[in-house]
Structure formats: structure tokens, C-alpha cells
Motif scaffolding. Structure first.
Motif, PDB file in Angstrom:
ATOM      1  N   LEU A   1       8.525   3.236  -1.326  1.00  0.00           N
ATOM      2  CA  LEU A   1       7.467   3.569  -2.288  1.00  0.00           C
ATOM      3  C   LEU A   1       7.649   4.970  -2.863  1.00  0.00           C
ATOM      4  CD1 LEU A   1       4.335   2.095  -0.456  1.00  0.00           C
ATOM      5  CD2 LEU A   1       5.482   1.151  -2.461  1.00  0.00           C
ATOM      6  N   SER A   2       8.100   5.894  -2.036  1.00  0.00           N
ATOM      7  CA  SER A   2       8.239   7.276  -2.522  1.00  0.00           C
ATOM      8  C   SER A   2       9.419   7.427  -3.474  1.00  0.00           C
ATOM      9  CB  SER A   2       8.380   8.239  -1.341  1.00  0.00           C
ATOM     10  OG  SER A   2       9.521   7.910  -0.578  1.00  0.00           O
ATOM     11  N   THR A   3      10.362   6.456  -3.460  1.00  0.00           N
ATOM     12  CA  THR A   3      11.502   6.531  -4.376  1.00  0.00           C
ATOM     13  C   THR A   3      11.237   5.817  -5.696  1.00  0.00           C
ATOM     14  OG1 THR A   3      12.492   4.538  -3.434  1.00  0.00           O
ATOM     15  CG2 THR A   3      13.161   6.653  -2.483  1.00  0.00           C
ATOM     16  N   LEU A   4      10.184   5.015  -5.770  1.00  0.00           N
ATOM     17  CA  LEU A   4       9.868   4.319  -7.020  1.00  0.00           C
ATOM     18  C   LEU A   4       9.262   5.305  -8.015  1.00  0.00           C
ATOM     19  CD1 LEU A   4       8.246   1.032  -5.626  1.00  0.00           C
ATOM     20  CD2 LEU A   4      10.548   1.304  -6.553  1.00  0.00           C
ATOM     21  N   ASN A   5       9.428   5.004  -9.299  1.00  0.00           N
ATOM     22  CA  ASN A   5       8.744   5.799 -10.321  1.00  0.00           C
ATOM     23  C   ASN A   5       7.249   5.783 -10.067  1.00  0.00           C
ATOM     24  OD1 ASN A   5      10.905   6.681 -11.777  1.00  0.00           O
ATOM     25  ND2 ASN A   5      10.087   5.993 -13.738  1.00  0.00           N
ATOM     26  N   VAL A   6       6.520   6.707 -10.590  1.00  0.00           N
ATOM     27  CA  VAL A   6       5.100   6.885 -10.282  1.00  0.00           C
ATOM     28  C   VAL A   6       4.371   5.546 -10.263  1.00  0.00           C
ATOM     29  CG1 VAL A   6       2.949   7.955 -11.011  1.00  0.00           C
ATOM     30  CG2 VAL A   6       5.118   9.157 -11.327  1.00  0.00           C
ATOM     31  N   LEU A   7       3.784   5.242  -9.111  1.00  0.00           N
ATOM     32  CA  LEU A   7       3.066   3.979  -8.963  1.00  0.00           C
ATOM     33  C   LEU A   7       1.593   4.175  -9.265  1.00  0.00           C
ATOM     34  CD1 LEU A   7       4.505   2.341  -5.710  1.00  0.00           C
ATOM     35  CD2 LEU A   7       4.707   1.474  -8.029  1.00  0.00           C
ATOM     36  N   LYS A   8       1.047   3.318 -10.117  1.00  0.00           N
ATOM     37  CA  LYS A   8      -0.383   3.340 -10.392  1.00  0.00           C
ATOM     38  C   LYS A   8      -1.163   2.635  -9.291  1.00  0.00           C
ATOM     39  CE  LYS A   8      -0.232   5.306 -14.505  1.00  0.00           C
ATOM     40  NZ  LYS A   8      -0.914   6.576 -14.799  1.00  0.00           N
ATOM     41  N   ALA A   9      -0.497   1.705  -8.578  1.00  0.00           N
ATOM     42  CA  ALA A   9      -1.206   0.962  -7.532  1.00  0.00           C
ATOM     43  C   ALA A   9      -0.208   0.202  -6.679  1.00  0.00           C
ATOM     44  CB  ALA A   9      -2.201  -0.014  -8.154  1.00  0.00           C
ATOM     45  N   LEU A  10      -0.625  -0.082  -5.437  1.00  0.00           N
ATOM     46  CA  LEU A  10       0.029  -1.083  -4.596  1.00  0.00           C
ATOM     47  C   LEU A  10      -0.991  -2.187  -4.371  1.00  0.00           C
ATOM     48  CD1 LEU A  10       2.351  -2.084  -2.684  1.00  0.00           C
ATOM     49  CD2 LEU A  10       1.101  -0.945  -0.834  1.00  0.00           C
ATOM     50  N   ILE A  11      -0.567  -3.437  -4.580  1.00  0.00           N
ATOM     51  CA  ILE A  11      -1.454  -4.585  -4.383  1.00  0.00           C
ATOM     52  C   ILE A  11      -0.945  -5.350  -3.172  1.00  0.00           C
ATOM     53  CG2 ILE A  11      -2.358  -6.704  -5.421  1.00  0.00           C
ATOM     54  CD1 ILE A  11      -1.492  -5.194  -8.177  1.00  0.00           C
ATOM     55  N   ILE A  12      -1.830  -5.581  -2.206  1.00  0.00           N
ATOM     56  CA  ILE A  12      -1.448  -6.229  -0.946  1.00  0.00           C
ATOM     57  C   ILE A  12      -2.334  -7.442  -0.706  1.00  0.00           C
ATOM     58  CG2 ILE A  12      -0.661  -4.074   0.108  1.00  0.00           C
ATOM     59  CD1 ILE A  12      -3.346  -3.969   1.644  1.00  0.00           C
ATOM     60  N   ASP A  13      -1.915  -8.315   0.207  1.00  0.00           N
ATOM     61  CA  ASP A  13      -2.832  -9.379   0.616  1.00  0.00           C
ATOM     62  C   ASP A  13      -3.527  -8.988   1.917  1.00  0.00           C
ATOM     63  OD1 ASP A  13      -1.346 -10.241   2.881  1.00  0.00           O
ATOM     64  OD2 ASP A  13      -0.100 -11.545   1.643  1.00  0.00           O
ATOM     65  N   ILE A  14      -4.334  -9.877   2.421  1.00  0.00           N
ATOM     66  CA  ILE A  14      -5.256  -9.556   3.512  1.00  0.00           C
ATOM     67  C   ILE A  14      -4.541  -9.138   4.797  1.00  0.00           C
ATOM     68  CG2 ILE A  14      -5.393 -11.993   4.176  1.00  0.00           C
ATOM     69  CD1 ILE A  14      -8.219  -9.395   4.499  1.00  0.00           C
ATOM     70  N   PHE A  15      -3.272  -9.565   4.999  1.00  0.00           N
ATOM     71  CA  PHE A  15      -2.605  -9.276   6.266  1.00  0.00           C
ATOM     72  C   PHE A  15      -1.677  -8.054   6.200  1.00  0.00           C
ATOM     73  CE2 PHE A  15      -3.296 -13.995   6.500  1.00  0.00           C
ATOM     74  CZ  PHE A  15      -4.428 -13.889   7.298  1.00  0.00           C
ATOM     75  N   CYS A  16      -1.729  -7.334   5.084  1.00  0.00           N
ATOM     76  CA  CYS A  16      -0.883  -6.137   4.936  1.00  0.00           C
ATOM     77  C   CYS A  16      -1.710  -4.853   4.957  1.00  0.00           C
ATOM     78  CB  CYS A  16      -0.085  -6.222   3.637  1.00  0.00           C
ATOM     79  SG  CYS A  16       1.080  -7.593   3.550  1.00  0.00           S
ATOM     80  N   THR A  17      -2.826  -4.857   5.655  1.00  0.00           N
ATOM     81  CA  THR A  17      -3.763  -3.725   5.569  1.00  0.00           C
ATOM     82  C   THR A  17      -3.239  -2.454   6.231  1.00  0.00           C
ATOM     83  OG1 THR A  17      -4.935  -4.440   7.570  1.00  0.00           O
ATOM     84  CG2 THR A  17      -5.770  -5.258   5.460  1.00  0.00           C
ATOM     85  N   SER A  18      -2.133  -2.541   6.981  1.00  0.00           N
ATOM     86  CA  SER A  18      -1.548  -1.307   7.531  1.00  0.00           C
ATOM     87  C   SER A  18      -1.071  -0.393   6.413  1.00  0.00           C
ATOM     88  CB  SER A  18      -0.379  -1.646   8.461  1.00  0.00           C
ATOM     89  OG  SER A  18       0.598  -2.413   7.782  1.00  0.00           O
ATOM     90  N   MET A  19      -0.929  -0.937   5.192  1.00  0.00           N
ATOM     91  CA  MET A  19      -0.466  -0.125   4.069  1.00  0.00           C
ATOM     92  C   MET A  19      -1.524   0.860   3.577  1.00  0.00           C
ATOM     93  SD  MET A  19       2.569  -0.911   3.923  1.00  0.00           S
ATOM     94  CE  MET A  19       2.888   0.217   2.568  1.00  0.00           C
ATOM     95  N   PHE A  20      -2.778   0.665   3.939  1.00  0.00           N
ATOM     96  CA  PHE A  20      -3.810   1.627   3.531  1.00  0.00           C
ATOM     97  C   PHE A  20      -3.475   3.024   4.038  1.00  0.00           C
ATOM     98  CE2 PHE A  20      -6.640  -2.167   3.091  1.00  0.00           C
ATOM     99  CZ  PHE A  20      -6.969  -1.978   1.753  1.00  0.00           C
TER     100      PHE A  20
END
Length: 476
Positions: A104-123
Motif C-alpha cells: 500500500l505504501s508503494t502505490l500512488n496516493v490512495l483515496k481509499a482501501l475497500i475491504i470485506d467483512i473478514f479483512c478488518t485487520s486492515m483498519f
């Protein structure tokens, strides 16, 4: 990665399983084609299925949609064959997202990450990186509302929810019968419940939540979100109904697919029952035999998309698309010969959208994604709940929305019942021939019209998503 700086860039992460991959990937495709957004679709490759790999390879053709595979994680000693679905998915995700902070830190500026219900560790990861996180809830709004209310139930109810003297009353929603509660909350002492509760508690951390539904399909639940004090005062993030998002009609290119469509071409309008039990759907051997006999006795035209029977209802979740068995091995003796001309056997995986959009198709079995696909094409439903929230769905679709007839597969205590061949014959005939079938078909056609209108420019789903994407373009 090269990007067009004029287009907002978002990333999407789906947990394993076709029930999550398909709606999030179609959402990604919708964002790039309809709303001029650039998307990086992050794929958890650990224990990925043949169906998932083939789908992602065959579906991606847009220059603004980039698929990035995460390296598979070493799961030795962490996964067991008897592990329940939510626990298994959660462990897979936890072990697979390690490289994501760097990605994620190598991608161009991200406006958002969209996850489903089982990926909440990404918060937690995205908080450190200052990336807003949105959730895409892939199941029905009925389950979504119950999930928002679950932390309150967890505090207020001492014993098991299934032992409550009456139904569960989520504020503003229709009561949920205890026998319809999803498997993940039927035993509060096990890991499955603890994982599910952890994930739904984190929903309040989302910047917003997308739902694959529209106002006409689930009016009661969506109205409660807008007007009930519990949801208004309980730090519920903004909720965005943006459905019906479904798979595009796949090009029919293989000889196998051509054979199915050619057979459908010869059948009368609305005459074929399409039996497909979803990406996680398998029946026990005994129940599969009764289903085959029920179809034969009904004398209705059918396409039966079969998977090898198994005594664990969710067992095919992680093996979808990998079967190569001869269906004759587990169909009743002589079934294929006796139903020749009336029925068509499609081993393991049929071109679902092409079948559902065909004018000959008249009714369909369901999970949520397949329900949305079915109603988008005006096809009424036979609800056969097997796992996850399918019991809630079947009750809502039959009792409230009038687009389904429910198989009596659940007992008063929530136990799974064997549905006999005579009952299957009766329900199939009712849907395909009877007055009840005409009524639910008419209602399904109404929802087909309203679903298509919702997605058109100016429609509620289109405009809801447009407001979010405009905020990404101007504010982030």
C-alpha cells in the motif's frame, strides 16, 4: 506503478472465496467503467481455488483495473480440515496481509482501501498509513442489520441466542426467528462466534459501508438504517446501497458452455429450473439423492449444476471449481438416462449469468450473490438455505419480498432437515406451474426493472456511488 494522476486511485481487498471475490471484483470493474476511478485489486492467493484464478484471469481487461497477487502465506499448522468457514477465512487473511503495509505504501496516493467483512485487520494498518477504509458487505441487508446489532445482543443476552423465548428484534426490522440465525452465532463459546463478533464490532471504524442491494429489494432494513435512533445514534458509518452489482454476462466460448446455451435455446420461455447451490453449496449424499428424485418426479425441465455430495454443508467453499468427478457416480442409477431431454447435467460449474439471463430460465436456487443475480434478470427463486445467512435470506425473500418459495429444510430448533423427494416435487411444481409461481415470477420481473433502473445514471444506486466517488475526486 504508472497512474493517471487525474483519476482517483483506490485499492480493494477481498477475503478468499468466490462469494467475496466476485462482488468486490465486479465493484472494481464498475468503478473503473462507470465512475472513472483507477483500482488496484489485491488478491489473497493463499489456498486460492481454480474457480477464483480462472475468474480473475478471464474477467480483467480494463487498463485502469490492476490485479496484484499477494504472496501465499505459509499456513502449516494453522489450518485444520474441520475448521469452520469464518475462522478459516479469518486466519487465512491474518496470515496473508503481512506484505500489505509495504504494498500500500508503494502505490500512488490512495483515496481509499475497500475491504470485506473478514479483512478488518486492515483498519489498524491503514490508520498508520492515513488511508480511509470502507467496507463492502457482501451479504444481505438483513444480515448487515443483525450484525450491527450483535454487539448489543452479546452484552444483553446471557445464554445462547437460539434459546431466546421469542425472535430477535433488531430495531426497525422484521423479527428474526431464532431458527433462522446464521450458524456463526448459534454457539457463542466457539471461535467461529468470537471471530464474527470481532469483525462486526470493527464495522464502526469504516469511513462508509457499501451494500449490494437497492431500495426496492430490502425496503424495511434500509428504512431502519435511515430512521431508527439506534443506528442514527450508534456511530454507524454512512451506508451506501449500490446494487445490484453482479457478474457481467460471460462470453460463451467453450464447447461445454455452448452445449448448455444451445440446449436452453430449444426450451420454452420461463420453463427451466436452474439448480445451482452457490460457491459453498453441497448437499449430503442422502439429500442429493432426494433432490435428484424430486426433480425427476416433477417432470419439469431443469439444469442441474452438480458438485460431489459432502456431509459438511460448507465443505466446497475452498474447493470450488476443482471437481472433475463423473456426476453419474453420485446421481441415482439411471437418472441421467431417464431425464434425458428434460434435464441437463452441468458438472460443477455452469455459466451462471448466461443461464439466468436466458429467456427459458424460470426459477433458481439461492445464496445472496446468486439471489441478486437472479433478481437482476427477473428470475424467481426457490430458497434452500444451507449455511451462513441463507436462512435469513430465504425467510425474507419468501415472507417479505414475495420472490421466493422456501424449501422446508430447517426445523423449529434450527436443525437441518432432510427434504424428501415428494416435497421437492411439490415445491418445484408450485414454482414452475402453479398460481404461486406466477405471483413470485411477476414480483421478480418488477425487481428486474427497478434493479436496472437503480444502476442507470440518475438511479439511486448510481447516484449514491457517484457521490462517494466525487468525494474521492475532490477531498479524499
Amino acid at each position: 506503478m504508472d497512474t493517471d494522476s487525474a483519476k482517483p486511485h483506490v485499492a480493494i481487498l477481498a477475503s478468499p472465496g468466490m462469494g467475496h471475490i466476485i462482488p468486490l471484483f465486479e465493484f472494481a470493474h464498475h468503478l473503473v467503467t462507470e465512475h472513472n476511478i483507477q483500482v488496484t485489486f489485491l488478491v489473497i492467493t493463499t489456498e486460492s481455488t481454480h474457480a477464483q484464478n480462472n475468474y480473475l484471469k478471464s474477467s480483467n481487461s480494463h487498463p485502469d483495473l490492476h490485479v496484484v497477487d499477494l504472496p501465499p502465506a505459509d499456513m502449516s499448522g494453522l489450518i485444520t480440515d474441520d475448521m469452520d468457514i469464518v475462522t478459516r477465512i479469518s486466519v487465512l487473511v491474518e496470515e496473508s496481509v503481512g506484505p500489505l503495509r509495504t504494498v500500500l505504501s508503494t502505490l500512488n496516493v490512495l483515496k481509499a482501501l475497500i475491504i470485506d467483512i473478514f479483512c478488518t485487520s486492515m483498519f489498524d494498518v491503514c490508520k498508520d498509513l492515513s488511508i480511509p477504509v470502507y467496507s463492502f458487505f457482501t451479504a444481505s441487508t438483513v444480515l448487515f442489520m443483525f450484525s450491527l446489532y450483535l454487539p448489543v445482543l452479546d452484552q444483553e443476552v446471557e445464554g445462547e441466542f437460539v434459546d431466546l423465548p421469542g425472535p430477535v428484534n433488531v430495531p426497525g426490522c422484521n423479527p428474526i426467528r431464532t431458527q433462522d440465525l446464521l450458524g456463526q452465532v448459534r454457539n457463542r463459546k466457539v471461535n467461529e462466534y468470537k471471530w464474527y463478533l470481532l469483525h462486526v464490532r470493527r464495522l464502526s471504524m469504516a469511513r462508509g459501508i457499501f451494500l449490494n442491494t437497492w431500495d426496492d429489494l430490502e425496503p424495511v432494513s434500509l428504512k431502519a438504517l435511515k430512521h431508527e435512533p439506534f443506528f442514527l445514534n450508534n456511530s454507524t458509518p454512512p451506508v451506501y446501497p449500490i446494487g445490484p452489482l453482479t457478474k457481467q454476462i460471460e462470453p460463451v466460448v467453450t464447447e461445454y458452455d455452448n452445449r448448455i446455451i444451445a440446449w436452453l435455446d430449444k426450451q420454452p420461455k420461463d420453463s427451466v429450473l436452474f439448480v445451482a447451490l452457490g460457491s459453498g453449496g453441497t448437499l449430503t449424499s442422502e439429500q442429493f439423492t432426494e433432490l435428484a428424485w424430486g426433480l425427476e418426479l416433477s417432470q419439469q425441465r431443469f439444469i442441474l449444476s452438480v458438485r460431489k455430495p459432502n456431509d459438511y454443508s460448507s465443505s466446497s467453499f475452498f474447493s470450488t471449481g476443482s471437481e472433475s468427478d463423473d456426476p453419474k457416480a453420485y446421481l441415482p442409477n439411471g437418472f441421467v438416462e431417464r431425464t434425458n431431454g428434460v434435464g441437463l447435467i452441468a458438472a460443477s460449474w455452469a455459466p451462471q449469468v448466461a443461464v439466468l439471463s436466458h429467456p427459458s430460465t424460470g426459477a433458481f436456487y439461492c445464496g445472496w450473490n446468486l439471489t441478486v443475480e437472479s433478481l437482476k434478470h427477473g428470475v424467481p427463486i426457490i430458497g434452500w438455505p444451507m449455511y451462513a445467512e441463507q436462512r435469513m435470506n430465504a425467510t425474507m425473500l419468501s415472507n417479505e419480498e414475495g420472490v421466493a418459495i422456501k424449501m422446508p429444510a430447517v426445523g423449529d430448533r434450527g436443525e437441518t432437515l432432510l427434504v424428501g423427494r415428494e416435497e421437492i416435487e411439490r415445491v418445484v411444481r408450485m414454482v414452475m406451474e402453479g398460481e404461486e409461481g406466477k405471483r413470485i415470477r411477476s414480483r421478480a420481473k418488477e425487481l428486474e426493472v427497478s434493479g436496472r433502473a437503480a444502476l442507470c445514471c440518475g438511479g439511486p444506486s448510481y447516484e449514491t456511488l457517484a457521490r462517494v466517488t466525487e468525494s474521492w475526486k475532490h477531498h479524499g
